[in-house]
Design a protein around this motif. Structure first.
Motif, PDB file in Angstrom:
ATOM      1  N   LEU A  31     -15.755 -57.394  23.131  1.00  8.69           N
ATOM      2  CA  LEU A  31     -16.052 -58.075  21.861  1.00  8.69           C
ATOM      3  C   LEU A  31     -16.555 -57.095  20.800  1.00  8.69           C
ATOM      4  O   LEU A  31     -16.814 -57.489  19.660  1.00  8.69           O
ATOM      5  CB  LEU A  31     -17.101 -59.169  22.092  1.00  8.69           C
ATOM      6  CG  LEU A  31     -16.686 -60.272  23.070  1.00  8.69           C
ATOM      7  CD1 LEU A  31     -17.867 -61.165  23.409  1.00  8.69           C
ATOM      8  CD2 LEU A  31     -15.538 -61.099  22.471  1.00  8.69           C
ATOM      9  N   GLU A  76     -14.831 -64.940  15.070  1.00 10.52           N
ATOM     10  CA  GLU A  76     -13.819 -64.592  16.083  1.00 10.52           C
ATOM     11  C   GLU A  76     -14.480 -64.488  17.464  1.00 10.52           C
ATOM     12  O   GLU A  76     -13.947 -64.986  18.468  1.00 10.52           O
ATOM     13  CB  GLU A  76     -13.239 -63.221  15.680  1.00 10.52           C
ATOM     14  CG  GLU A  76     -12.000 -62.804  16.417  1.00 10.52           C
ATOM     15  CD  GLU A  76     -11.606 -61.362  16.042  1.00 10.52           C
ATOM     16  OE1 GLU A  76     -12.294 -60.705  15.227  1.00 10.52           O
ATOM     17  OE2 GLU A  76     -10.599 -60.901  16.613  1.00 10.52           O
ATOM     18  N   THR A  77     -15.640 -63.876  17.509  1.00 16.41           N
ATOM     19  CA  THR A  77     -16.379 -63.731  18.768  1.00 16.41           C
ATOM     20  C   THR A  77     -16.661 -65.100  19.385  1.00 16.41           C
ATOM     21  O   THR A  77     -16.472 -65.313  20.585  1.00 16.41           O
ATOM     22  CB  THR A  77     -17.709 -62.988  18.522  1.00 16.41           C
ATOM     23  OG1 THR A  77     -17.391 -61.658  18.111  1.00 16.41           O
ATOM     24  CG2 THR A  77     -18.586 -62.944  19.760  1.00 16.41           C
ATOM     25  N   LYS A 101     -15.704 -57.070  16.941  1.00 10.09           N
ATOM     26  CA  LYS A 101     -15.091 -58.356  16.550  1.00 10.09           C
ATOM     27  C   LYS A 101     -15.984 -59.077  15.536  1.00 10.09           C
ATOM     28  O   LYS A 101     -17.207 -58.920  15.534  1.00 10.09           O
ATOM     29  CB  LYS A 101     -14.927 -59.277  17.766  1.00 10.09           C
ATOM     30  CG  LYS A 101     -14.067 -58.711  18.870  1.00 10.09           C
ATOM     31  CD  LYS A 101     -12.596 -58.837  18.550  1.00 10.09           C
ATOM     32  CE  LYS A 101     -11.749 -58.398  19.727  1.00 10.09           C
ATOM     33  NZ  LYS A 101     -10.537 -57.674  19.319  1.00 10.09           N
TER      34      LYS A 101
END
Ligand code: SF4
Length: 669
Positions: free
Chosen positions: A138, A145-146, A141
């Motif tokens: 992650l 989005e995460t 990101k």
């Protein structure tokens, strides 16, 4: 049996990977309520002033309000507390959305993070099962989005995710924590989360929260809902729309931005555009909002729909809240289409929507005035809007000049030198404020700006009208159903307040009255922040459904703590004083308590001194703003006095400099 709260905190040591479920002391809830109150107690006990913001010993506390998770409408705030890298004082930033109720349903009142993980992780709280999971995939990101990736990975579409973006990972001083349709933005709490190497805290809870006297509680909740309905149909007449209705300023519903665009400053808080709003702008902006706004949305258990999903062309849909709608637009002297577009990037990066635009406008102004040059900004586009996107990218990556700007205007100006400090003109206690520059001193706002420790004016104001009404008939009509006042004397203050003449600003309301009004306004915000209530339904608008008369009933019937107005006022005073004590211990003194020099053109130094002297006295603070032995004793905070004595705090008459080292190594540009 514990009511409204669960009675357990999750303590997570990131350095060791240790997770504990710790039972809390019910006496602390009685004395400090929950949310901000007990967060402050923990910070006082466990984070001494020697601890740097970016230290494993700093704590990051996600505290739910005492009544979160109960059916009380709009009660959904998570209060995130830590020591701020930007102000170097206690930060307590609030987020709405859905996270706090979910944590309660998982069985916890707070998540307390300490230490520092050796690598990027996220925390997964699924009722009893709590894990620290690798987040290497992650890294870099976006925050939104995460959240999506984690929900997919866990196959838990209902999990609530509080995440940081690139700004938090890179410890940008104004990095936010994003969650649901909300964020906790002020004070750089996202930077502390990044420093702890935590990408997200994810929660799913499916349990119940108990209330002490359910039938009575539901009756109170219904009364609030009925009032909200009535108030929405009957906005307060004679005041600006932003205060006349409930909810956080309805930004995503309204098209008419005349008031904001003509009263707030544009650029680096410099330019007022008095005739900006005209038919053509109104039409263009209305088309923009209509074309990008997909639907109006609310936080948990609230009918107000003050957020919206926004779909800018060619960009993912995101959720916009409140005034970020205009902050980027106005800082770049641009239009709404630009503002709604760049806010999508800013949300993914996770930055504060007040500070970030001002930092970028500050950089542009420095460039236009030759303080920053092409050598400092290699490759910066010539197009104005592109510059803002370019600067935002540099800041969140801490690349080149972005590494300096990422510390906010106060610290960046110090590092840049060459007179840059004059351009960082809109700070209080080292943090950017609303871009407002006005003509004559407003004594009520002077006190709020100077002494507020939330350091965010919209989170301190409310309850008392901002300006007098012209006719006595209007005033009489206003006070008639003003049952929210703690005491009828406030009605008289308002009735006697004239737009001109002897009983007008800045000498009326009198100093004593101004102190009274500010104390009331602040008290309501602090109650909200302990109970987890949205200010939009309580302390911010005029005549709200929650007030000092029904809050004790909510606490009694909900949490089973017998409460009356006096006891609630005293508890609020206790943890409000504790917040001050934390900051006093970190070096805050009277010299730090001032609005930006250019906030008002016409100032009254003698009156300002008297205001501060009188307010300090009312609060039980000495003339340096330090709580006195007597007031600490009266609040049961003798332990604070003992600590102050040990540290010789009372002998500091304000000549000790504030902590003036940024947590990043200072360097020349
Ligand atoms: S009033 Fe608006 S910001 Fe407040 S809880 Fe309701 S929807 Fe959220």
């Amino acid at each position: 049996m514990r009511y409204a709260e669960t009675g357990f905190n999750l303590e997570i040591d990131l350095s060791r990977g240790n997770i504990e479920r710790v039972e809390t002391d019910p006496r602390d809830t009685e004395l400090y309520l929950g949310g901000l109150g007990t967060n402050a107690k923990i910070l006082w006990e466990r984070v001494p002033p020697e601890v740097e913001p970016f230290s494993p010993d700093n704590l990051l506390i996600f505290g739910t309000g005492l009544l979160c998770g109960t059916p009380a409408t709009g009660c959904n705030r998570t209060i995130v507390s830590t020591i701020s890298p930007q102000t170097r004082l206690m930060a307590f930033s609030m987020m709405g959305g859905f996270w706090a109720p979910e944590l309660k349903y998982a069985g916890y009142d707070k998540v307390v993070l300490r230490g520092q993980s050796p690598h990027l992780v996220y925390i997964w709280i699924n009722n009893d099962k709590v894990e620290i999971r690798d987040a290497a995939h992650l890294q870099g990101k976006g925050a939104v989005e995460t959240a999506e990736l984690i929900r997919e990975e866990l196959k838990e579409p209902k999990a609530q995710v509080a995440a940081i973006g690139l700004a938090g990972e890179n410890r940008v001083y104004f990095a936010s924590i994003e969650q649901g349709r909300s964020s906790a933005s002020r004070g750089g709490i996202g930077a502390v989360m990044g420093d702890k190497r935590v990408k997200a805290v994810v929660v799913r809870g499916t349990r119940d929260v108990n209330v002490a006297r359910p039938a009575e509680y539901m009756q109170l909740c219904n009364e609030v809902l009925q009032y909200i309905k009535w108030r929405n149909e009957n906005p307060v007449p004679g005041v600006m729309p932003i205060l006349a209705g409930l909810g956080s300023p309805q930004e995503m519903k309204v098209h008419d931005e005349k008031w904001h665009t003509e009263n707030f400053m544009w650029g680096n808080s410099r330019t007022r555009r008095k005739d900006f709003w005209n038919e053509e702008v109104a039409r263009e902006w209305m088309e923009t909002l209509d074309s990008m706004r997909r639907r109006l949305i609310s936080c948990f258990n609230c009918p107000m729909t003050c957020g919206a999903t926004i779909a800018p062309p060619g960009r993912p849909t995101y959720m916009m809240k409140c005034f970020s709608k205009l902050t980027y637009t106005m800082a770049a002297m641009s239009d709404l289409e630009f503002g709604l577009g760049i806010a999508q990037s800013a949300t993914e990066y996770g930055v504060d929507g007040f500070s970030a635009p001002q930092v970028m406008a500050f950089a542009v102004e420095l460039y236009e005035n030759g303080i920053l040059t092409d050598a400092d900004l290699p490759g910066m586009p010539s197009d104005n809007e592109e510059r803002f996107y370019w600067l935002l990218d540099r800041i969140v990556r801490r690349e080149g000049i972005g590494d300096v700007l990422a510390n906010g205007t106060y610290w960046a100006a110090k590092q840049i030198g060459k007179g840059a400090e004059a351009y960082a003109h809109n700070n209080i206690k080292k943090i950017e404020q609303l871009p407002l520059k006005l003509s004559m001193l407003n004594p009520i706002y002077f006190l709020m700006y100077a002494t507020g420790e939330k350091i965010n004016i919209t989170q301190i104001e409310g309850q008392f009208p901002q300006a007098p009404f012209v006719t006595m008939e209007e005033r009489e009509a206003f006070v008639q159903d003003w049952f929210q006042v703690p005491d009828d004397r406030f009605k008289q203050y308002f009735l006697d307040w004239e737009p001109r003449g002897e009983k007008s600003m800045p000498f009326y309301p009198t100093v004593q009255m101004c102190c009274d009004i500010v104390d009331w306004q602040e008290r309501m915000h602090y109650i909200d922040d302990a109970l987890g209530m949205c200010a939009g339904l309580s302390s911010f608008p005029l005549k709200p459904p929650y007030h000092i008369h029904n809050y004790p009933k909510f606490i009694s019937a909900g949490a089973g703590i017998e409460m009356d107005e006096e006891k609630l006022t005293q508890a609020t005073k206790r943890y409000r004083t504790l917040v001050r004590a934390i900051n006093i211990r970190r070096g805050m003194r009277r010299k730090d308590e001032k609005p930006p020099e250019d906030h008002w053109k016409k100032r009254f130094p003698d009156l300002e001194k008297e205001l501060l002297d009188t307010y300090y006295q009312l609060k039980g603070w000495n003339n340096q703003g330090i709580p006195t032995q007597e007031s600490l004793h009266e609040l049961g905070l003798d332990y604070v006095f003992e600590d102050f004595e040990k540290r010789e705090i009372y002998s500091d008459m304000g000549d000790t400099p504030s902590q003036e080292n940024s947590t990043e190594k200072e360097k020349e540009v």
